[in-house]
Design a protein around this motif. Structure first.
Motif, PDB file in Angstrom:
ATOM      1  N   THR A  83       0.813  -1.257  -0.018  1.00  0.00           N
ATOM      2  CA  THR A  83       0.257   0.164  -0.023  1.00  0.00           C
ATOM      3  C   THR A  83       0.705   1.310   0.042  1.00  0.00           C
ATOM      4  O   THR A  83       0.612   2.369  -0.592  1.00  0.00           O
ATOM      5  N   LYS A  86      -1.132   4.375   0.708  1.00  0.00           N
ATOM      6  CA  LYS A  86      -2.416   4.762  -0.084  1.00  0.00           C
ATOM      7  C   LYS A  86      -3.727   4.466   0.698  1.00  0.00           C
ATOM      8  O   LYS A  86      -3.853   3.413   1.361  1.00  0.00           O
ATOM      9  N   SER A  87      -4.473   5.338   0.696  1.00  0.00           N
ATOM     10  CA  SER A  87      -5.717   5.103   1.234  1.00  0.00           C
ATOM     11  C   SER A  87      -6.938   4.571   0.372  1.00  0.00           C
ATOM     12  O   SER A  87      -6.895   4.314  -0.712  1.00  0.00           O
ATOM     13  N   ASP A 141      -3.757  12.971  -2.900  1.00  0.00           N
ATOM     14  CA  ASP A 141      -4.437  12.062  -1.842  1.00  0.00           C
ATOM     15  C   ASP A 141      -3.712  12.259  -0.612  1.00  0.00           C
ATOM     16  O   ASP A 141      -4.185  11.777   0.369  1.00  0.00           O
ATOM     17  N   SER A 143      -1.068  11.032   0.574  1.00  0.00           N
ATOM     18  CA  SER A 143      -0.255   9.743   1.046  1.00  0.00           C
ATOM     19  C   SER A 143       1.154  10.186   1.021  1.00  0.00           C
ATOM     20  O   SER A 143       1.733  11.123   0.409  1.00  0.00           O
TER      21      SER A 143
END
Length: 312
Positions: A83, A86-87, A141, A143
């Motif tokens: 990930t 990353k949401s 985003d 992140s």
């Protein structure tokens, strides 16, 4: 989104996604589901699981090899969690690799490589490609993800042929349905944090039940990407074959709260002697301003990015 006003009656495809059973699999999908949880099984349990696979009424037919698509990059890291911050809705993948030419016995040591887009439809290495519809820029985003390596990775199959990935539920981009890309490699070895050598035995894609995907896409951050979502029936790659065509069996972590995440399962029947070029049928047309498959000049094509951490 396409298919918002869906018939609530359970369909055959929905039933396949829930139970994991297909005619082509001949019961193997269920065995694969059980063996996928055998990470800590005893030797006796592992033997029983392998026996259940190999003595099924029919070994799983080889899954159709399809195109690797325009967003593949060499040098993905060997790691369980891909990930990088990353949401999105958590997704745990447990995949079992078996030899479909030898009674569906496990293939320990096989390297399973996956890659997919983020919640808004962006792939690492190609973050300026328009995912279609209306979405924030990938950089918005918030992140800490490396924009060259997020949501890409390898895992090496254990003695039961099982690998596990921790990731997020993918978003979508026009004109494709929600999917994850996969390659299965054999004959190589882990080196410098990535996987080198050997050959690719299978190139394919995993798919998600429409009802689950559309529910998730109403949640943050997915809901910030609006537009026309392509359902399975209208996708140019998925051929309607259920598990044998890459349709994942999904299990909600919390049935009343999809934001808690899902577990996804699939058994991959491969031919260890075969070689896949990644140029299979289908794949679809990328977004209007998407690259043609050549990564940007500053994206590594043979080694892992040093700024992303590898883990087993």
């Amino acid at each position: 989104m396409t298919g918002n006003h869906r018939d609530k009656t359970i369909t055959r495809r929905r039933a396949i996604a829930v139970t994991g059973g297909t005619v082509a699999a001949g019961g193997l999908a269920v065995a694969g589901y059980q063996s996928a949880f055998a990470d800590d099984a005893t030797t006796a349990d592992a033997t029983a699981s392998a026996s259940a696979i190999s003595t099924g009424s029919e070994c799983m037919t080889l899954m159709t090899s399809v195109t690797e698509g325009p967003y593949y990059l060499d040098g993905a890291l060997v790691r369980k969690d891909i990930t990088e911050g990353k949401s999105g809705v958590p997704l745990t993948l447990r995949l079992t690799v078996v030899d479909a030419t030898d009674g569906c016995t496990p293939v320990p040591g096989a390297a399973v490589e996956i890659w997919h887009c983020d919640a808004w439809g962006y792939y690492s290495g190609y973050t300026t490609a328009n995912p279609g519809g209306s979405a924030p820029a990938e950089s918005e985003d918030g992140s800490t993800a490396d924009d060259r390596t997020y949501l890409r990775g390898y895992q090496i199959a254990n003695g039961n042929g099982v690998v596990k990935f921790e990731t997020i539920f993918p978003g979508w981009y026009t004109p494709r349905t929600c999917h994850i890309h996969v390659k299965v490699h054999t004959g190589g070895e882990k080196e410098d944090g990535t996987y080198e050598g050997g050959k690719v035995n299978y190139t394919g894609q995993f798919f998600f039940d429409d009802t689950v995907a559309e529910e998730i896409f109403t949640l943050e951050p997915y809901s910030r990407h609006s537009g026309s979502y392509t359902t399975l029936d209208n996708d140019m790659v998925y051929d309607g074959g259920g598990a044998s065509s890459g349709l994942l069996t999904l299990e909600a972590v919390h049935k009343k709260d999809p934001s808690k995440g899902y577990k996804g399962f699939l058994t991959l029947g491969i031919d260890p002697d075969a070689e896949s070029t990644g140029a299979g049928s289908g794949g679809g047309t990328p977004p209007s301003d998407a690259p043609t498959g050549t990564p940007p000049s500053d994206v590594p094509t043979g080694s892992a990015s040093p700024s992303a951490s590898a883990s087993s």
